[in-house]
Design a protein around this motif. Structure first.
Motif, PDB file in Angstrom:
ATOM      1  N   GLY A 175      -5.146   0.637   0.799  1.00 15.02           N
ATOM      2  CA  GLY A 175      -5.245   0.324   2.223  1.00 15.02           C
ATOM      3  C   GLY A 175      -6.649  -0.124   2.598  1.00 15.02           C
ATOM      4  N   VAL A 212      -2.562   4.438   6.159  1.00 12.59           N
ATOM      5  CA  VAL A 212      -2.850   3.053   5.777  1.00 12.59           C
ATOM      6  C   VAL A 212      -3.604   2.336   6.888  1.00 12.59           C
ATOM      7  N   SER A 221       0.816  -1.210   0.000  1.00 13.63           N
ATOM      8  CA  SER A 221       0.000   0.000   0.000  1.00 13.63           C
ATOM      9  C   SER A 221       0.849   1.259   0.000  1.00 13.63           C
TER      10      SER A 221
END
Length: 480
Positions: free
Chosen positions: A312, A104, A85
């Protein structure tokens, strides 16, 4: 023999080399979590043995041990997958590490709570229908065995340097434990086969999406005669579309009313406008500072930042099921009854454990992956990240657990093949290179395909066996 580089060399082998470095970095950065995993497994084993010998209620054994193993699995997921991510955005300078880890973590919690129920429900009752076919205690113990089997394999595989998927592991663990509890016929083998086929299809789909995005980015922006004007025309529109579609998807999950369509359209419009204005401002600033040769890396920073949030969210939505699926069965009231809706608190707890792994153990990994050695080019990273997010979100919506890392590797292949196709289309001759180098690149590609295939082939039967053995052992210890 040293490598010979030239302008016509394809970049797929470079990105695959970087993935190899990333896998090595993951192994080193994951060591603290691995040592914690050994401690957790030892603690759970001792806890089950002590409670069994003391005559404690089997349900208490399942709940206590299940919570401990699930918490460690969540931290392992958060620690190991954060680079997917955050790595590209940190490498491109779009965000610093600490704010990125927080972003995230928050996006992952939101994804787990808002969109994690479909995958969770599939893992709780789609592979084996333990409830109400067996009593609550047997169902809880079977799901505990699935968690222990998956955790044991992840810990062992990490220790020997084999990258494996938590999603693959938990599916195998549930399959093996369910077969011991209900018999071979109690497993929904059609569902298992469907999930396994999705593991093959999703990397290919991500590769196709990433290739399409790269072709669009290269032909319309990077190779345009006036890169600045092209970037001002295309990049704000691309980010606006990303933000609008994502906002519409989230609104669809949250809002349940007769006005849902209008609320969804309003949210999509508002997010699109924000994405458009922020990206346009970033592009204009870049053009003002570097009018002759604007940097694609700096131009793509808003897009990469939006990709951090979306990926995320997707990661939390899909991977929380690995924890919440078995745990929701363990925490149910015992004594029969159908599996009800997944409790929000279970999804929240799973999301928080993933976020904890991201925050406590993710910094070291992102530092390694975001370094100049391992990071992808910003444009290619954007295409891979967005393709991975779209594919994982689609799988999550359908309740299908997938490996985020394997999907991302598929995106890297798609981007690499798209670049080679564009170079051939432009009649760009490849630079001369030794036969040894050509062969090495072929081997690099094959090695990554073989790694994914090996992980896919080995993990499911191995974790099924571990889940079955653990389930039989637990039943024996507790006298069920």
């Amino acid at each position: 023999m040293p490598r010979t580089e030239g302008p016509g060399f394809d970049t797929l082998h470079k990105d695959l080399d970087r993935l190899s470095h990333t896998e090595i970095a993951q192994m080193h950065a994951f060591r603290p979590v691995w040592r914690l995993g050994l401690s957790v497994l030892g603690l759970v084993g001792a806890l089950m043995l002590v409670l069994a010998l003391s005559g404690a209620a089997p349900g208490l054994v399942a709940v206590g041990s299940g919570l401990v193993v699930a918490a460690w699995l969540g931290m392992a997921i958060g620690a190991n997958d954060v680079a997917n991510s955050l790595g590209p955005a940190v490498g491109a300078g779009a965000i610093r590490i600490l704010p990125g880890l927080v972003l995230v973590a928050v996006a992952g919690i939101a994804g787990a709570v808002l969109a994690g129920d479909a995958v969770t429900a599939r893992l709780a009752g789609g592979i084996v229908k333990l409830v109400p076919l067996v009593d609550g205690t047997q169902a809880s113990m079977a799901m505990l065995a699935a968690l222990v089997g998956a955790a044991s394999w992840i810990t062992l595989a990490t220790g020997v340097g084999l990258p494996v998927s938590t999603s693959h592991s938990i599916v195998g663990g549930i399959t093996g434990a369910g077969a011991v509890t209900l018999g071979i016929g109690g497993v929904a083998w059609g569902t298992v086969a469907m999930i396994a086929s999705v593991w093959v299809v999703t990397p290919v789909l991500a590769g196709a999406i990433a290739a399409g995005l790269l072709v669009l980015l290269r032909t319309q922006v990077v190779d345009a005669a006036d890169r600045g004007a092209a970037a001002l025309r295309w990049l704000p529109a691309m980010v606006a579309l990303m933000c609008g579609l994502f906002a519409a998807y989230v609104t669809l999950l949250v809002v349940q009313s007769p006005l849902q369509l209008w609320v969804e359209l309003s949210a999509a419009a508002a997010a699109s406008v924000v994405g458009l204005l922020v990206t346009r401002r970033r592009v204009l600033r870049e053009l003002a500072e570097h009018p002759r040769k604007p940097s694609i890396k700096r131009l793509l920073r808003p897009a990469l930042l939006a990709g951090v949030v979306i990926l995320g969210f997707a990661h939390g939505a899909n991977d929380v099921g690995n924890i919440a699926g078995p745990l929701s069965v363990i925490l149910q009231e015992r004594g029969g009854g159908a599996v009800g809706p997944v409790p929000t608190l279970v999804l929240l707890g799973g999301g928080l454990s993933i976020a904890a792994g991201t925050l406590f153990f993710g910094r070291r990994l992102v530092n390694m992956v975001g370094s100049g050695i391992t990071k992808l080019n910003a444009g290619r990273a954007f295409c891979v990240s967005l393709a991975t997010a779209v594919t994982v979100l689609g799988a999550s919506h359908l309740g299908l657990p997938v490996s985020t890392t394997h999907v991302a590797v598929g995106g890297v292949f798609g981007v690499g093949f798209a670049r080679e196709w564009l170079d051939r289309r432009r009649n760009r001759p490849p630079a001369d290179m030794p036969v040894e180098e050509t062969q090495r690149r072929i081997l690099v590609r094959r090695s990554h395909v073989m790694t994914i295939t090996l992980a896919w082939l080995v993990t499911l039967p191995t974790t099924a066996t571990l889940g079955a053995v653990t389930c039989a052992l637990i039943f024996w210890l507790t006298g069920i």
